[in-house]
Design an enzyme around this catalytic site. Structure first.
Site, PDB file in Angstrom:
ATOM      1  N   GLU A   1      -2.257  12.805  20.719  1.00  0.00           N
ATOM      2  CA  GLU A   1      -2.569  11.391  20.526  1.00  0.00           C
ATOM      3  C   GLU A   1      -1.715  10.607  21.525  1.00  0.00           C
ATOM      4  OE1 GLU A   1      -2.234  10.824  16.124  1.00  0.00           O
ATOM      5  OE2 GLU A   1      -4.413  10.958  16.226  1.00  0.00           O
TER       6      GLU A   1
ATOM      7  N   ASP B   1       0.823  -1.212   0.000  1.00  0.00           N
ATOM      8  CA  ASP B   1       0.000   0.000   0.000  1.00  0.00           C
ATOM      9  C   ASP B   1       0.861   1.269   0.000  1.00  0.00           C
ATOM     10  OD1 ASP B   1      -2.543   1.052  -0.086  1.00  0.00           O
ATOM     11  OD2 ASP B   1      -2.928   0.911   2.058  1.00  0.00           O
TER      12      ASP B   1
ATOM     13  N   GLU C   1      -3.099  16.695  13.669  1.00  0.00           N
ATOM     14  CA  GLU C   1      -1.709  16.226  13.633  1.00  0.00           C
ATOM     15  C   GLU C   1      -1.173  16.599  12.258  1.00  0.00           C
ATOM     16  OE1 GLU C   1       0.006  15.108  15.980  1.00  0.00           O
ATOM     17  OE2 GLU C   1      -1.365  14.311  17.470  1.00  0.00           O
TER      18      GLU C   1
ATOM     19  N   LYS D   1       1.994  25.416  17.799  1.00  0.00           N
ATOM     20  CA  LYS D   1       2.001  26.344  16.648  1.00  0.00           C
ATOM     21  C   LYS D   1       1.206  25.758  15.471  1.00  0.00           C
ATOM     22  CE  LYS D   1       6.202  28.540  16.407  1.00  0.00           C
ATOM     23  NZ  LYS D   1       7.688  28.554  16.488  1.00  0.00           N
TER      24      LYS D   1
ATOM     25  N   PRO E   1      -9.466   6.856   5.150  1.00  0.00           N
ATOM     26  CA  PRO E   1      -8.020   6.804   4.926  1.00  0.00           C
ATOM     27  C   PRO E   1      -7.632   7.741   3.793  1.00  0.00           C
ATOM     28  CG  PRO E   1      -9.088   4.663   4.470  1.00  0.00           C
ATOM     29  CD  PRO E   1     -10.175   5.671   4.651  1.00  0.00           C
ATOM     30  N   SER E   2      -6.347   7.968   3.647  1.00  0.00           N
ATOM     31  CA  SER E   2      -5.875   8.710   2.475  1.00  0.00           C
ATOM     32  C   SER E   2      -6.219   7.906   1.231  1.00  0.00           C
ATOM     33  CB  SER E   2      -4.363   8.900   2.566  1.00  0.00           C
ATOM     34  OG  SER E   2      -3.867   9.258   1.293  1.00  0.00           O
TER      35      SER E   2
ATOM     36  N   GLY F   1      -7.092  10.275   7.580  1.00  0.00           N
ATOM     37  CA  GLY F   1      -5.690   9.864   7.681  1.00  0.00           C
ATOM     38  C   GLY F   1      -4.799  10.348   6.556  1.00  0.00           C
TER      39      GLY F   1
ATOM     40  N   GLY G   1      -0.320  21.839  14.746  1.00  0.00           N
ATOM     41  CA  GLY G   1      -1.527  21.148  15.193  1.00  0.00           C
ATOM     42  C   GLY G   1      -1.916  21.394  16.627  1.00  0.00           C
TER      43      GLY G   1
ATOM     44  N   CYS H   1       6.112  12.938   9.570  1.00  0.00           N
ATOM     45  CA  CYS H   1       5.781  14.305   9.965  1.00  0.00           C
ATOM     46  C   CYS H   1       6.768  14.896  10.968  1.00  0.00           C
ATOM     47  CB  CYS H   1       4.387  14.317  10.572  1.00  0.00           C
ATOM     48  SG  CYS H   1       4.222  13.117  11.902  1.00  0.00           S
TER      49      CYS H   1
ATOM     50  N   VAL I   1      -0.525  21.049   6.885  1.00  0.00           N
ATOM     51  CA  VAL I   1      -1.017  22.265   7.529  1.00  0.00           C
ATOM     52  C   VAL I   1      -2.144  22.924   6.709  1.00  0.00           C
ATOM     53  CG1 VAL I   1      -0.372  24.596   8.291  1.00  0.00           C
ATOM     54  CG2 VAL I   1       1.106  22.649   8.831  1.00  0.00           C
TER      55      VAL I   1
ATOM     56  N   TRP J   1      -1.050   9.376   4.281  1.00  0.00           N
ATOM     57  CA  TRP J   1      -0.644   8.138   3.632  1.00  0.00           C
ATOM     58  C   TRP J   1       0.645   7.523   4.144  1.00  0.00           C
ATOM     59  CZ3 TRP J   1       3.879   9.902   1.838  1.00  0.00           C
ATOM     60  CH2 TRP J   1       3.950  11.207   1.339  1.00  0.00           C
ATOM     61  N   ASN J   2       1.314   8.206   5.054  1.00  0.00           N
ATOM     62  CA  ASN J   2       2.652   7.686   5.401  1.00  0.00           C
ATOM     63  C   ASN J   2       2.611   6.543   6.414  1.00  0.00           C
ATOM     64  OD1 ASN J   2       1.764   9.503   7.317  1.00  0.00           O
ATOM     65  ND2 ASN J   2       3.816  10.199   7.828  1.00  0.00           N
TER      66      ASN J   2
HETATM   67  P1  NAD Z   1      -3.048  15.906   3.030  1.00  0.00           P
HETATM   68  O1  NAD Z   1      -3.266  17.083   3.892  1.00  0.00           O
HETATM   69  O2  NAD Z   1      -2.938  16.101   1.580  1.00  0.00           O
HETATM   70  O3  NAD Z   1      -4.233  14.839   3.226  1.00  0.00           O
HETATM   71  C1  NAD Z   1      -4.534  14.298   4.495  1.00  0.00           C
HETATM   72  C2  NAD Z   1      -5.939  13.730   4.470  1.00  0.00           C
HETATM   73  O4  NAD Z   1      -6.884  14.790   4.379  1.00  0.00           O
HETATM   74  C3  NAD Z   1      -6.233  12.812   3.278  1.00  0.00           C
HETATM   75  O5  NAD Z   1      -7.024  11.745   3.720  1.00  0.00           O
HETATM   76  C4  NAD Z   1      -7.008  13.716   2.338  1.00  0.00           C
HETATM   77  O6  NAD Z   1      -7.869  13.014   1.471  1.00  0.00           O
HETATM   78  C5  NAD Z   1      -7.797  14.554   3.313  1.00  0.00           C
HETATM   79  N1  NAD Z   1      -8.238  15.845   2.815  1.00  0.00           N
HETATM   80  C6  NAD Z   1      -7.708  16.614   1.839  1.00  0.00           C
HETATM   81  N2  NAD Z   1      -8.409  17.747   1.698  1.00  0.00           N
HETATM   82  C7  NAD Z   1      -9.405  17.713   2.610  1.00  0.00           C
HETATM   83  C8  NAD Z   1     -10.454  18.620   2.967  1.00  0.00           C
HETATM   84  N3  NAD Z   1     -10.611  19.780   2.370  1.00  0.00           N
HETATM   85  N4  NAD Z   1     -11.284  18.265   3.975  1.00  0.00           N
HETATM   86  C9  NAD Z   1     -11.116  17.094   4.634  1.00  0.00           C
HETATM   87  N5  NAD Z   1     -10.147  16.193   4.329  1.00  0.00           N
HETATM   88  C10 NAD Z   1      -9.302  16.507   3.326  1.00  0.00           C
HETATM   89  O7  NAD Z   1      -1.765  15.167   3.636  1.00  0.00           O
HETATM   90  P2  NAD Z   1      -0.975  13.921   3.032  1.00  0.00           P
HETATM   91  O8  NAD Z   1      -0.238  14.415   1.839  1.00  0.00           O
HETATM   92  O9  NAD Z   1      -1.861  12.763   2.938  1.00  0.00           O
HETATM   93  O10 NAD Z   1       0.056  13.605   4.207  1.00  0.00           O
HETATM   94  C11 NAD Z   1       1.242  14.292   4.363  1.00  0.00           C
HETATM   95  C12 NAD Z   1       1.118  15.369   5.418  1.00  0.00           C
HETATM   96  O11 NAD Z   1       0.635  14.786   6.616  1.00  0.00           O
HETATM   97  C13 NAD Z   1       2.450  15.979   5.764  1.00  0.00           C
HETATM   98  O12 NAD Z   1       2.308  17.374   5.896  1.00  0.00           O
HETATM   99  C14 NAD Z   1       2.787  15.359   7.108  1.00  0.00           C
HETATM  100  O13 NAD Z   1       3.655  16.097   7.907  1.00  0.00           O
HETATM  101  C15 NAD Z   1       1.444  15.194   7.707  1.00  0.00           C
HETATM  102  N6  NAD Z   1       1.462  14.173   8.758  1.00  0.00           N
HETATM  103  C16 NAD Z   1       1.342  14.557  10.069  1.00  0.00           C
HETATM  104  C17 NAD Z   1       1.412  13.615  11.087  1.00  0.00           C
HETATM  105  C18 NAD Z   1       1.311  14.022  12.528  1.00  0.00           C
HETATM  106  O14 NAD Z   1       1.030  13.156  13.349  1.00  0.00           O
HETATM  107  N7  NAD Z   1       1.521  15.270  12.890  1.00  0.00           N
HETATM  108  C19 NAD Z   1       1.573  12.272  10.767  1.00  0.00           C
HETATM  109  C20 NAD Z   1       1.666  11.903   9.436  1.00  0.00           C
HETATM  110  C21 NAD Z   1       1.610  12.864   8.432  1.00  0.00           C
END
Ligand code: NAD
Length: 481
Positions: A455, A93, A249, A448, A176-177, A149, A451, A283, A229, A151-152
């Site tokens: 958790e 995945d 997060e 800041k 999920p992503s 969620g 988030g 992250c 963010v 995807w990482n």
């Molecule tokens: P992303 O913000 O593109 O997407 C995250 C999730 O939000 C996905 O499921 C996506 O489909 C959904 N989403 C997108 N637009 C939305 C909207 N308008 N309303 C509701 N949901 C929406 O992030 P990504 O590219 O999947 O993941 C990478 C990012 O996640 C990086 O910035 C990383 O630092 C962060 N991250 C943070 C943590 C943490 O615990 N702080 C952990 C893992 C990843």
């Protein structure tokens, strides 16, 4: 090839459900092979998932906490029994090496279910004596929570959100992503097998619009997002309109500070872990590595040597230490950051190369300055920025000069300094002489723009419950009327 195609796209009310929404094609990042075809949830299906969760939540919240806890603990056991197969699915995945997914992803999810399963019956209220009358508090569930969620760490994220939510008597609808939709479906199956009522943990697939529907849904009491963010800002705003609780997060650009008295091998190893594990798609990564000038030459030499020995290859091969990035889009984004770092004057120490197969080499830039793009923006790929510093005050000010505040680390043999520096860093999750270890017992979260909410640990309980206060009158009512 292992059959990764689930019975259907969504898991609602205890069973797999199909929809005719837009297609989601899931590929194995290493080969580009299609491993599953799913469909997005339609708005009606999301409504159905929320309604089913609301029904399950009433019954679940009424159960004794020890009974709820037992279901979560059983789910943790089932995950551990099936870890090999689950790790393989996670590797397909995400493209992450099996060497990682076998010890980090589902195992950490199982820890979370076990921890919150055990914690559930220990959560109690307060008794407040008032001199005859008294009051007490009850910690109650919020209702139906939405989990969204990234995807990482798709399965870990699903477990980290579900475990405290369910432990406290909530139900969850999890999206999920769209890049990694498979693991959450397995969690839904396992929870049912462990004794959860149908509908307690529903999974709906989709892109941002499905997440947005959940964030604005009147049947959702809380939104817990792991993502970037900019997405966090949108989701927080939508949730605010409905006065919903949130946990965010989000991304980071965390500092890892190495003082000249640090154990060199440990500091180098931690900097590598903090930039190259999961091909840098973490992250909390310490992507700004501040090294005290007197140590710089020795640090870079050893870092280069050890980094060049990293084994890249087929993620399903147990010897592989480093896999491809998640997608062509992410690959292009990371390559652009590398080109920009070179154009802005960074010294390429090693790496910088990439291949069609979505790999980007573990890459290190030295002589990075605070204003360079590489020092300011989250890359979410295997690109380490090494910055020099002279003094403690200087490095603290520079480390804090960012909108992000997820994590921070300090390496030093002087423990007094370690605590002093950490005390002044603006970050939610910190390490001294360690990096990126996130045991479930320790709160995980940010300050800041990175988030809010926490958790893991007892702290997460507060983010998945609310306090009811009850005043008990023991005498006659004194009324002026
Ligand atoms: P992303 O913000 O593109 O997407 C995250 C999730 O939000 C996905 O499921 C996506 O489909 C959904 N989403 C997108 N637009 C939305 C909207 N308008 N309303 C509701 N949901 C929406 O992030 P990504 O590219 O999947 O993941 C990478 C990012 O996640 C990086 O910035 C990383 O630092 C962060 N991250 C943070 C943590 C943490 O615990 N702080 C952990 C893992 C990843």
């Amino acid at each position: 090839m292992f059959d990764a195609q689930p019975a259907a796209s969504h898991f609602i009310d205890g069973k797999y459900v199909e929809s005719d929404g837009a297609e989601i094609v899931v590929t194995y990042a290493y080969t580009g092979e299609v491993i599953a075809r799913l469909h997005e949830a339609t708005p009606d299906l999301v409504d159905l998932a929320v309604a089913s969760a609301a029904r399950a939540q009433k019954e679940w919240a009424a159960r004794a906490p020890v009974d709820r806890g037992r279901v979560l603990t059983r789910a943790a056991m089932l995950i551990r029994e099936r870890n090999d197969a689950l790790a393989r699915l996670e590797t397909l995945d995400t493209g992450k090496p099996i060497q990682e997914t076998i010890c980090a992803d589902w195992p950490s999810g199982a820890d979370s279910l076990e921890f919150f399963g055990g914690l559930a019956p220990t959560v109690t209220g307060e008794m407040i004596p008032l001199g005859g009358d008294f009051a007490y508090t009850i910690r109650e569930a919020l209702g139906v929570c939405a989990g969204i969620g990234a995807w990482n760490y798709p399965s870990q994220i699903a477990c980290w959100k579900a475990a405290p939510a369910l432990a406290m008597g909530n139900a969850m609808v999890f999206k999920p992503s769209e890049m990694t939709p498979l693991g959450a479906l397995k969690l839904a199956e396992i929870l049912i097998e462990a004794g959860a009522p149908a509908g307690l943990f529903n999974v709906v697939q989709g892109r941002g619009a499905v997440g947005a529907q959940l964030a604005s849904h009147p049947g959702i009491a809380k939104v817990s997002l792991t993502g970037s963010v900019p997405t966090g800002a949108k989701v927080y705003q939508t949730a605010a309109a409905g006065m919903k609780h949130v946990t965010m997060e989000l991304g980071g650009k965390s500092p890892l500070i190495v003082f000249e008295d640090a154990n060199l091998e440990d500091a180098v190893g931690a900097a590598m872990l903090a930039n190259f594990y999961s091909s840098g798609q973490i992250c909390s990564n310490g992507t700004r590595v501040f090294v005290q000038k007197s140590l710089k030459t020795r640090f870079l030499a050893r870092l280069k040597e050890r980094t060049e020995a990293i084994i890249m290859g087929d993620p399903l091969d147990e010897a592989t230490q480093f896999g491809p990035l998640i997608s062509a889009e992410q690959h292009a984004k990371v390559k652009a950051y590398i080109e920009r770092a070179q154009a802005e004057g960074g010294t390429l120490v090693t790496g910088g190369g990439s291949s069609e197969a979505l790999f980007v080499q573990p890459t290190i830039f030295a002589d990075v300055t605070d204003t360079m793009t590489l020092a300011r923006e989250e890359v979410f790929g295997p690109v380490m920025a090494v910055l020099d510093f002279d003094t403690e005050d200087e490095v603290i000010a520079r480390a804090n000069d960012t909108q992000f505040g997820l994590a921070a680390g300090v390496f030093t043999a002087d423990l007094t300094r370690g605590h002093r520096v950490i005390g002044r860093l603006e970050a939610g999750t910190c390490w001294i002489n360690a990096y990126n270890l996130t045991p479930v017992q320790m709160p995980f979260g940010a300050v800041k723009s990175s988030g809010l909410g926490r958790e893991n640990s007892r702290a997460a309980i507060e983010h998945y419950s609310q306090v009811k206060s009850v005043y008990v009158g023991m005498g006659s009512v004194e009324s002026p009327y």
